[in-house]
Structure formats: C-alpha cells, structure tokens
Write an enzyme that holds these catalytic residues in place. Structure first.
Site, PDB file in Angstrom:
ATOM      1  CG  PHE A 134      -2.003   0.956   1.177  1.00  0.00           C
ATOM      2  CD1 PHE A 134      -3.275   0.536   0.744  1.00  0.00           C
ATOM      3  CD2 PHE A 134      -1.951   2.302   1.902  1.00  0.00           C
ATOM      4  CE1 PHE A 134      -4.467   1.562   0.663  1.00  0.00           C
ATOM      5  CE2 PHE A 134      -2.788   3.181   1.684  1.00  0.00           C
ATOM      6  CZ  PHE A 134      -3.995   2.863   1.179  1.00  0.00           C
ATOM      7  CG  ASP A 218      -0.902  -2.068   6.883  1.00  0.00           C
ATOM      8  OD1 ASP A 218      -2.153  -2.260   7.590  1.00  0.00           O
ATOM      9  OD2 ASP A 218      -0.576  -1.062   6.570  1.00  0.00           O
ATOM     10  CE1 TYR A 243      -9.570   3.656   6.284  1.00  0.00           C
ATOM     11  CE2 TYR A 243      -8.866   4.789   8.070  1.00  0.00           C
ATOM     12  CZ  TYR A 243      -8.765   4.077   7.010  1.00  0.00           C
ATOM     13  OH  TYR A 243      -7.329   4.303   6.418  1.00  0.00           O
ATOM     14  CE  LYS A 244      -8.540   0.480   4.632  1.00  0.00           C
ATOM     15  NZ  LYS A 244      -7.109   0.351   4.274  1.00  0.00           N
ATOM     16  NE  ARG A 396     -10.050  -2.970  -3.173  1.00  0.00           N
ATOM     17  CZ  ARG A 396      -9.447  -2.292  -2.238  1.00  0.00           C
ATOM     18  NH1 ARG A 396      -8.476  -2.681  -1.606  1.00  0.00           N
ATOM     19  NH2 ARG A 396      -9.975  -1.037  -1.912  1.00  0.00           N
TER      20      ARG A 396
HETATM   21  C1  LIG Z   1      -6.373   1.665   4.312  1.00  0.00           C
HETATM   22  C2  LIG Z   1      -4.941   1.244   4.276  1.00  0.00           C
HETATM   23  C3  LIG Z   1      -4.063   2.137   4.955  1.00  0.00           C
HETATM   24  C4  LIG Z   1      -4.596   3.535   5.373  1.00  0.00           C
HETATM   25  O1  LIG Z   1      -3.773   4.539   6.278  1.00  0.00           O
HETATM   26  P1  LIG Z   1      -4.281   5.587   7.085  1.00  0.00           P
HETATM   27  O2  LIG Z   1      -3.228   6.103   7.650  1.00  0.00           O
HETATM   28  O3  LIG Z   1      -5.331   5.289   7.984  1.00  0.00           O
HETATM   29  O4  LIG Z   1      -4.954   6.618   6.075  1.00  0.00           O
HETATM   30  C5  LIG Z   1      -2.691   1.873   5.257  1.00  0.00           C
HETATM   31  N1  LIG Z   1      -2.148   0.696   4.941  1.00  0.00           N
HETATM   32  C6  LIG Z   1      -3.021  -0.199   4.174  1.00  0.00           C
HETATM   33  C7  LIG Z   1      -2.231  -1.465   3.754  1.00  0.00           C
HETATM   34  C8  LIG Z   1      -4.290   0.096   4.200  1.00  0.00           C
HETATM   35  O5  LIG Z   1      -4.965  -0.824   3.582  1.00  0.00           O
END
Ligand SMILES: *Cc1c(COP(=O)(O)O)cnc(C)c1O
Length: 423
Positions: A134, A218, A243-244, A396
């Site tokens: 990511f 993560d 939030y997911k 997805r």
């Molecule tokens: C959604 C997601 C993030 C989001 O990062 P924020 O700091 O909450 O904006 C980071 N890493 C991964 C792998 C994600 O899926």
C-alpha cells in the site's frame, strides 16, 4: 445449478443464518434510484452501526452539559476514554489487552512504531516489504530510511513470481534469510489489500526474528476480517485502522500492538507525549516522562474522542456476534460468491484471491477478461452493487458477515454476469 436453484440456496442459507439479526444494526446506503444497494465495500469503509450516533452523543452531551468536568464525569469520562477499547481489540488481534491501544491513525502509528523498532546500524539497516505494498506503507518506510540518512536502495521489495498475482510465503521467508545480517525490519500486510491474500504471519515473523530483524504487521485489511494471533506469533508491533471491516467511521482513530516482551518500552527510542505518561501521575505535570505500561505508553496526545466513540458501537456488535460465527459465515459467503462466479461468468472473470480458507478473508479480487474491467465496474455500480476499483485492473468485492446476506451475494453476482460485454 439452475438460476432459481441458486436463489433458493441463498434464501435457505439466509433463513439458517445465526447472525441474520445483525444486519438491522447497520445503516446501509441506498442506490441512486432509492432502492437498497448491495454494499460489498466494507474492506474500504464499513457501513455505520445504528448505535454509532448514540456513542458520539455520549461525548457531545457531557461536552454541552459539563464541559471540562466531562474529563471525570458522564457515561464515559474522557480521562481514560481509550482504555475500555483495549480488551475487545486485543480479542480481535489475538493479543493481551496491555499490548493494544486505540490511538492516532494507521500511518501515524506506523511512523511511531518505526521510530522504536527500526534502529539501523551500519551493517544491519535493510527494510523488507512487498513490491505491491500500500503506497502509504512504502512512503512511511522510505521516509524513515531518508530520516536515518539512508537511500531507497536499503529497501528490499519482494514481488510475486512472473505471471503470478500472489506472494508465496516461502519466497518471503527465502528473501528474509537471504538478507540475513543486513536485515533490520520486515513490514508486511497480514492481508494484502489488492488481492485479499492472507500471509502466514507466524512463519514470516519466525523467519524475521531468526534473522535478527524486527517484525511489524499492517492489519488494515485483516482486523475484523480474519482470525489473528499476534501475541503468539511473536511480532514486535502491528498497526491498523478501524474504518474498514471495523465500521468505526471515516477517519476513525486507529490502533497499535506492541508485544509485551518490550515491557514499558524503556530502552527503545520513542517519540513521547503526555498521554503516554503513566495515568496515575499524568496530572502531576512533572517534567520527567514515566511511561504507561504496554502499548498505552506509545500514545502521544489526548485522543480525538469524536473519532473514537463510534468504535464502541461496532466492537459491541463484533463481541455479540463472536469470532467463530463471524469467520464461519464469512468463509461461506465468499465461497458462495466464488461458486456463483465460476458458474455464471463463462471463465471471463478471473479470481485473484486464494481459494484456501487459511489464505483468504471476506474479499474477492476480480480481473475481467478483455480489458473490460472498468466498464463492468461502472455498470455494476450503476446497478446498485457497491464494490471498488484498484488500478490498473482489479475489482474488489467483499461480502461481510455482520451485514451482508447470501441473497445479496447471489444478486450481486447475477448483476456482475449481466454486466459482462457480449462475447
Ligand atoms: C487503508 C490502508 C491504510 C490507510 O492508512 P491511513 O493512515 O489510515 O490513512 C494504510 N495501509 C494499508 C495497507 C491500508 O489498507
């Protein structure tokens, strides 16, 4: 199976679903025409628990009626507001309550963890990630390298083999062993966001620590999605957002895990702030930092309560539903989606996500043949099926066990099949 049989199968599965009542505990978005949409996007932003509004009101009311006295009075005094979140979060990630804290947001927590757990020396300085990481995770580690005066070439990126979409745990372990004494840190996702693949947290953590490197995870796409056993894995740290799958609302406060062998973190470099100070003496306002035990010692500021309160609503639902029932329905829902795609889409929809239960969660990542992905995604959205699109070619969809039904999955895949271009 005939179309009517698939529908009957879905209806029977819904009738037998022990979690069916939880759907009513969520607000689900309507499609443009006012009909119910089919919401399969909880991997990106979970829908709102009905009770979230009341939990936010629990903060607003004492603010209105008590102002500063709300620190000590009201339904959830602000001074220790974050503390009750630790036990249910620990249950979700397989940790002890003292190893877990709700604070900040994911990438901020990642930086705080890297300050403590990425401590390069002239000989041991490499960071290992995956090539498809990511972007925020990559930005965080590359900027940490630069912060330590190192070049991006100190990054080792492991990719799937040519022609393959998935990582192999054996390849990751081999890369860790090859980096050996030069490896300082391994940072990987427990669930890969683009493919939905679950990585072998225990085996990769074991290899990392055997190589003398720190292991960080993560959990953005893992928490609330798949079973986790962070404590037993021996991982040094983990970070996630709420939030997911956790349905705590846009920009919700995130979380972090620090393994208990790191004690109160003394001896590690850390960016400190007053909220990490031991709660018993925090308001003595002394000049010396006395850390809270465990992960709580990594807190910096007093938490943004309006962004943390909705999490209480969704954690209550996760607790009531129970991890075993959630996982069992999740596996069944997504397996049903796979069978429908295989039966109805004439081999024109490739499923990137692994099939084996141990290697997947709710999400299915789809690639549409003939470069038709984007128009198919647009048609699906117009038909009221909410998923999302990741460049260059991945659609997805993630049925979630707390609020989705088998009949929705049946209907969504019928619309997917209907959106495919004529052969
Ligand atoms: C959604 C997601 C993030 C989001 O990062 P924020 O700091 O909450 O904006 C980071 N890493 C991964 C792998 C994600 O899926």
């Amino acid at each position: 199976m005939a179309e009517a049989d698939w529908r009957a199968h879905a209806a029977a599965a819904d009738a037998a679903d022990p979690l069916a009542a939880f759907r009513a505990r969520f607000r689900l978005p309507l499609a443009a025409d006012g009909r119910a949409s089919i919401y399969l996007c909880g991997h990106s932003l979970g829908p709102m628990p009905v009770e979230a509004a009341a939990r936010v009101e629990d903060v607003l009311r004492p603010w209105a009626e008590l102002a500063v006295l709300g620190h000590h009075q009201g339904p959830a005094p602000w001074l220790d507001f974050h503390a009750p979140f630790a036990a249910p979060l620990a249950a979700l990630v397989g940790a002890r309550p003292a190893e877990v804290v709700a604070m900040n947001t994911l990438t901020v927590n990642l930086h705080l963890m890297l300050v403590s757990f990425y401590r390069p020396t002239p000989s041991r300085f490499r960071i290992l990630i995956e090539r498809g990481a990511f972007p925020s995770d990559r930005h965080a580690v590359v900027s940490q390298l630069r912060f330590h005066g190192l070049a991006e070439s100190a990054l080792t990126e492991v990719a799937p083999r040519d022609g393959e979409a998935l990582l192999r745990s054996a390849d990751l372990v081999a890369a860790i062993e090859a980096a050996g004494d030069s490896l300082a840190l391994v940072l990987l996702p427990a669930v890969q966001y683009r493919t939905g693949q679950v990585l072998d947290v225990a085996a990769i953590t074991r290899a990392s620590r055997a190589a003398g490197a720190a292991a960080g995870w993560d959990l953005a796409h893992a928490i609330g999605n798949v079973p986790l056993a962070l404590h037993d894995s021996g991982a040094d740290f983990a970070v996630w957002c709420h939030y997911k799958y956790l349905c705590a609302g846009p920009g919700a406060v995130g979380g972090a895990f620090v393994h208990e062998r790191h004690g109160d973190g003394r001896g590690l470099p850390r960016f400190e702030g007053w909220w990490g100070h031991d709660v018993a003496s925090r308001f003595d306002m002394g000049p010396q930092f006395l850390p809270s035990p465990g992960a709580a010692g990594w807190q910096v500021s007093n938490p943004p309560l309006l962004s943390l309160a909705p999490l209480a609503a969704s954690l209550a639902l996760f607790e009531a539903a129970g991890p075993a029932r959630l996982r069992s329905k999740s596996l069944a829902l997504t397996a049903f989606a796979r069978r429908l795609i295989e039966a109805r889409c004439d081999g024109r929809v490739e499923i990137l996500t692994p099939t084996a239960d141990a290697e997947r969660g709710c999400q299915l990542s789809l690639r549409i043949a003939g470069g038709a992905g984007r128009p198919v995604f647009a048609a699906l959205t117009a038909a009221g099926v909410i998923g999302d699109w990741r460049e260059p070619d991945v659609l997805r969809l993630a049925p979630a066990p707390l609020y989705n039904t088998f009949s929705e999955v049946e209907c969504a895949i019928a619309r997917l099949a209907g959106a495919l271009p004529p052969q």
